[in-house]
Design a protein around this motif. Structure first.
Motif, short mmCIF file in Angstrom:
data_model
loop_
_atom_site.label_atom_id
_atom_site.label_comp_id
_atom_site.label_asym_id
_atom_site.label_seq_id
_atom_site.Cartn_x
_atom_site.Cartn_y
_atom_site.Cartn_z
N THR A 116 23.61 5.26 -0.93
CA THR A 116 22.79 6.38 -0.51
C THR A 116 22.61 7.34 -1.68
OG1 THR A 116 22.50 8.07 1.21
CG2 THR A 116 24.69 7.84 0.28
N VAL A 117 21.52 8.08 -1.68
CA VAL A 117 21.29 9.12 -2.68
C VAL A 117 21.83 10.43 -2.12
CG1 VAL A 117 19.60 10.35 -4.08
CG2 VAL A 117 19.25 7.93 -3.55
N GLY A 118 22.74 11.04 -2.86
CA GLY A 118 23.35 12.28 -2.40
C GLY A 118 22.51 13.50 -2.68
N GLY A 119 22.99 14.64 -2.24
CA GLY A 119 22.29 15.89 -2.47
C GLY A 119 22.22 16.28 -3.93
N ASP A 120 23.08 15.69 -4.75
CA ASP A 120 23.08 15.95 -6.20
C ASP A 120 22.22 14.96 -6.96
OD1 ASP A 120 24.60 13.69 -5.87
OD2 ASP A 120 26.42 14.51 -6.78
N GLY A 121 21.53 14.07 -6.26
CA GLY A 121 20.67 13.09 -6.91
C GLY A 121 21.40 11.87 -7.42
N ARG A 122 22.70 11.79 -7.22
CA ARG A 122 23.47 10.63 -7.66
C ARG A 122 23.52 9.58 -6.55
NH1 ARG A 122 28.69 13.65 -10.48
NH2 ARG A 122 27.75 13.98 -12.54
N TYR A 123 23.89 8.36 -6.95
CA TYR A 123 24.01 7.26 -6.00
C TYR A 123 25.48 7.12 -5.59
CZ TYR A 123 19.43 6.09 -7.90
OH TYR A 123 18.11 6.14 -8.31
N TYR A 124 25.69 6.94 -4.29
CA TYR A 124 27.04 6.77 -3.76
C TYR A 124 27.11 5.45 -2.99
CZ TYR A 124 27.91 11.56 -5.14
OH TYR A 124 28.06 12.70 -5.89
N MET A 125 28.19 4.73 -3.22
CA MET A 125 28.34 3.40 -2.62
C MET A 125 29.62 3.33 -1.79
SD MET A 125 28.25 -0.29 -4.57
CE MET A 125 29.68 0.01 -5.64
N THR A 126 29.48 2.78 -0.59
CA THR A 126 30.61 2.52 0.27
C THR A 126 30.49 1.09 0.80
OG1 THR A 126 29.38 3.51 2.10
CG2 THR A 126 31.03 4.89 1.03
N GLY A 127 31.48 0.69 1.58
CA GLY A 127 31.46 -0.63 2.20
C GLY A 127 32.82 -0.99 2.73
#
Length: 391
Positions: A116-127
């Motif tokens: 997902t793209v966070g509020g800071d514009g970075r990409y975050y990955m989970t799973g």
């Protein structure tokens, strides 16, 4: 996300299966070993930082109730199931032209990859992380990237032992004692970070919120009372204007969240779904599991994972309203699985990917496939893939 089906189930599923790789796989597979007596001595509950992919990223992991298999550049850990890898990742989807050549984003054991793209514009990955999620893991891990190419490990952002409440209890599934988070998703909605999740034991789905407004948390239960939201697995959130919706499992129902995200604003509504007239899909819901929901150009896309012609694919249907009726059911990303779709910082669209069938070029590693949209709105895999194997 459900456990990998038995060999017998795959081989008897009928003409819809692609039997070429499966037949070879069945001939080479050895009987599973006896159950482990001390799983805690075998499996780690975290996946850890990971590293850059070397080569084409083929091989990977095959986790399950019978143990864990691995094929790659490192020795398998002591106690893992070390039978022949066989045809567990043949890459036939690429060889047969269903997918262009692709490789993982990162060398990491991770199922149900979600970015997902966070509020800071970075990409975050989970799973779903850890050595074997059909036994145990420690909670929810998180990774961050500026460009989808290099990933920083933010660690365990939610832990059963440190942060859990009702989730702490160990459960049983198929006579196996287990405790693991399945298919967590980091969602940025209402200018805060939330984690949806489900439990491997079948205890249900839940919702966590960051107490700091930061993706690394800490996280507490968002809904009140502090209990599960639904039964089943594979929960997700979708923000549409000033409204946030929750769906899970097969995407058969969608619930409107309260403004404060403390629970549902009324009962979930059953989704209207029109099955394709050609008989290519006969279930009453869009997918088997792994629900996903997003919006593009005024159209709603409801999807999930389904075993279709032997592939664990991302399947999708399209509607003008969030509750349907959903039509134009199609296999959007072959072997894509039950993950999510996201829009990058340049406006391009992607489907996450992790590999959960024998036609995939790798198994249980995080990936992302660039997608495009046909004139009728259907999703198609882009021919030019930024994450392709080296030539």
């Amino acid at each position: 996300m459900t456990p990998f089906p038995s060999r017998r189930a795959l081989l008897t599923a009928g003409a819809a299966l692609v039997t070429r790789p499966l037949a070879v796989w069945a001939a080479q597979e050895k009987p599973p070993p006896a159950p482990f007596t001390s799983p805690a001595d075998v499996y780690s509950g975290i996946s850890g930082p990971g590293e850059a992919v070397v080569g084409d990223g083929s091989g990977g992991y095959r986790s399950g109730y019978e143990g864990l298999m691995y094929k790659g550049g490192k020795p398998a850990k002591k106690g893992w199931f070390t039978a022949e890898w066989g045809n567990r990742a043949t890459g036939y989807a690429v060889k047969d032209g269903l997918l262009p050549p692709i490789r993982p984003l990162w060398d990491l054991h991770l199922r149900d990859t979600v970015i997902t793209v966070g509020g800071d514009g970075r990409y975050y990955m989970t799973g779903s992380s850890g050595d074997n999620i059909w036994d145990r893991n420690d909670g929810i891990e998180l990774w961050r990237s500026d460009d989808l190419k290099a990933w920083d490990y933010l660690g365990l952002v939610w832990s059963f032992d440190k942060d859990g409440t009702w989730q702490k209890a160990w459960g049983k599934r198929r006579n196996t004692t287990m405790r693991a988070v399945w298919a967590p998703e980091l969602c940025y909605v209402k200018k805060n970070y939330y984690l949806t999740f489900s439990l491997a034991s079948g205890a249900g789905t839940g919702l966590l919120k960051s107490t700091t407004g930061k993706p690394e948390g800490p996280y507490v239960t968002a809904n009140r009372p502090d209990a599960r939201l639904t039964g089943g697995i594979d929960a997700t959130l979708f923000e549409d204007g000033d409204k946030v919706y929750f769906t899970w499992g097969r995407g058969g129902s969608i619930a409107l969240m309260k403004d404060d995200m403390s629970g549902f604003d009324g009962e979930p509504k059953k989704v209207k779904f029109e099955k394709p007239a050609d008989g290519s899909w006969t279930r009453d819901e869009v997918a088997q599991e792994g629900a996903s929901l997003f919006k593009r150009d005024g159209k709603y896309y409801l999807g999930g994972a389904a075993f279709y012609k032997g592939r664990y694919s991302s399947v999708v249907a399209i509607a003008d309203h969030v509750y349907g009726p959903y039509k134009q059911w199609h296999e959007a990303v072959p072997c894509g699985g039950g993950t999510n779709y996201f829009r990058d910082k340049s406006g391009g669209w992607w489907c996450c990917y992790f590999g959960n069938d024998d036609q995939s070029p790798w198994r249980e590693k995080p990936g992302a496939v660039r997608v495009e949209f046909a004139a009728d709105g259907k999703i198609v895999v882009a021919k030019n893939q930024p994450f392709a194997p080296p030539k």
